[in-house]
Scaffold this motif. Sequence first.
Motif, mmCIF file in Angstrom:
data_model
loop_
_atom_site.group_PDB
_atom_site.id
_atom_site.type_symbol
_atom_site.label_atom_id
_atom_site.label_comp_id
_atom_site.label_asym_id
_atom_site.label_seq_id
_atom_site.Cartn_x
_atom_site.Cartn_y
_atom_site.Cartn_z
ATOM 1 N N PRO A 103 0.834 -1.209 0.000
ATOM 2 C CA PRO A 103 0.000 0.000 0.000
ATOM 3 C C PRO A 103 0.864 1.252 0.000
ATOM 4 N N SER A 105 0.912 3.631 2.069
ATOM 5 C CA SER A 105 1.458 3.881 3.405
ATOM 6 C C SER A 105 2.756 3.124 3.617
ATOM 7 N N SER A 131 -8.254 5.772 -1.429
ATOM 8 C CA SER A 131 -7.633 4.451 -1.469
ATOM 9 C C SER A 131 -6.195 4.516 -0.957
ATOM 10 N N ASP A 132 -5.690 3.363 -0.504
ATOM 11 C CA ASP A 132 -4.296 3.269 -0.064
ATOM 12 C C ASP A 132 -3.493 2.357 -0.985
ATOM 13 N N ARG A 133 -4.085 1.952 -2.103
ATOM 14 C CA ARG A 133 -3.371 1.070 -3.026
ATOM 15 C C ARG A 133 -3.574 1.522 -4.470
#
Length: 756
Positions: A103, A105, A131-133
């Motif tokens: 991801p 992050s 979103s994180d991806r």
Amino acid sequence: MATKPPAGDPVQDAPQVAPPKHAAAGLPAIGHTLRIAQEQMGLARTARTLLKVNQKSGFDCPGCAWPEGDKRHTAEFCENGAKAVAEEATLRRVTPSFFAEHPVSDLAGRSGYWLGQQGRITQPMLLGEGSDRYEAVSWERAFAIIAEELKALASPDEALFYTSGRTSNEAAFLFQLFVREFGTNNLPDCSNMCHESSGSALNETIGIGKGSVSLEDLHQADLIIVAGQNPGTNHPRMLAALEKAKSAGAKIISVNPLPEAGMERFKNPQTPLGMLKGTALNDLFLQIRIGGDQALFRLLNKLVIEAGGATDEEFIREHTHGYEEFAAAAKDTDWDATLTATGLTRPDIERALAMILASKRTIVCWAMGLTQHKHSVATIREVVNLLLLRGNIGRPGAGVCPVRGHSNVQGDRTMGIFERPAPAFLDALDKEFGITSPRGHGFDVVRSIQALRDGEAKVLFAMGGNFVGATPDTEVTEAAIRRASLTVHVSTKLNRSHAVTGRRALILPTLGRTDKDVQASGKQFVTVEDSMGMVHSSRGNLAPASPHLLSEPAIVARMARAVLGGATRTPWEEFEKDYAAVRDRISRVVPGFEDFNARVARPGGFQLPHAPRDERRFPTKTGKANFTAAPVEYPHLPPGRLLLQTLRSHDQYNTTIYGLDDRYRGITGGRRVVMVNPEDAAELGLADGSYTDLVGEWRDGVERRAPGFRVVHYPTARGCAAAYYPETNVLVPLDSTADTSNTPASKSVVVRFEPA
């Protein structure tokens, strides 16, 4: 065979330190080159690729902009150029499954080294809002998102279009054409952060913002002054040119706060004797305090004037303006003040003067050590004053030599990548394409960050580069980027900018210099301009890293069609199919490119005209070369502080980190080190091997902190310290910039030290 990328970030909390080296290149450079190339490409691909670098029928190195001579070596590349090629031609791949596993992050917590080691990006990727991806996206959808965001802006000036120096002439010309047809001059580029000060100073003084020398001039010079530059790491092939000049009798003066191995001795890997013994390059090393260069050159100019018969009176009379005012200002120069500003001794300066007076043909080369200070433009003007005094512009073996850092950064500017374009360029562009370009000035890099921070800009489109990693004031810049509605990066590999994004983000994977480029009309080539104004072709020879990649010209052409739609009459589809059609248009818009396709087809290309060099004609406002007399400035330090310069290690190129070592400076296994003179360290209580936080001090009172740096006792100039970027970009205030050029003052950062 090639090796897999590192699974985890290497630990960097205990770098090892040995004495610095006193020679560059040689057998260690060959060994390191082959090791890196084998890790990334494997043996067969290494041979197939490296033998094409910088050859007339091959591809231009994606590293520095140093030129090639007419006669090429079989191995026409340096260690760092080979690293750049290896990282682009790598067999490692970043696929959609990689992004599913990592991801954003996670990516944000990784080092630049780890990100770059993962390999080539294979498909367009979209980071959706919230979103994180990243997820794979079609090219059609990617261009539709860009069009949607750009069309929703209240004004075209709310969009920013950044360019890296890797971009070819053809892609750069199309990019600026699209941006101006869209309706803005917001074309910040990497030059804003490096040689903008050079261009500002040279345009005012000689009428053209480029260097005035060729490789042949270097070989013919009597004296070469290398100021604020470390060729051994940043432009290693320059060492061969300096070696050739030395063999012809030239003297070399190096002006720098740190001793650098490459300027001490060059062990040329092209010859057996060179590898064994090498050539001593420096005849005189002036270990100047950071920011003292203007004071040094002003005093030298005073002494030249006072020497009697040392000035070229005919040249001054016929070709210059402002001499009397400059001479009056120089007359007031004080020895004691200069010694304080520079940290040099009187015998040092007198020896330099003697070498200047003995030289009939002098060249001054410089890089970031001169361009990234508040008074950088005035400093470079002072360099020009020295050359004008003795008629050293427009003479073989003499002139100005700003050494550009990226392989086509100069060409991009020639193609119109500039936020403050000349009216004549816009007139020619409008006539050729039937458009009306905006005339108001756009935003440079610093102003772009401020616009994002303040909500004046909402979209950032970056044609290559690592905008987040290259820019100053990291926390401010990253917060500004996160305010954008969309960030788009045209990239070959991962970097920090893919982990610090707007609400939505796109990664558009592109062909590299090493890749074959086949379009509807057949195999294509692109062109680049080197640091000395030579334009030549570049042809990749490897199969692209993925069938999903588009070339930079294709990306621009398809984006333009998606954004401009039926409002454009520009034949974007034709330009994508055949780059010769782009070059035909360039030939009618950009002076010096007449008959472009025919001339660039010749092996080695062609040289652009340069009026001061070719005709001793100076296209300035006065019609002559201009002496200038700015007040002398230099940094003043409060007690208990040092002046920090940011710099590269030998294992990096710009923000690309190839490894964790700095071989010539004796540092291995880590980058968070700060080099401090042992006497300064003793006064500040900084033991060698201890750990400290670097805290920047600036007039805004904001605390900027770079934590956890290992102290290295190092022979820097007194009062000065050095550490690597981008790790120390956090210390450079966004508003600390050079007068006139607005270049970040990354070489003049006041710091204090606090226990880690």
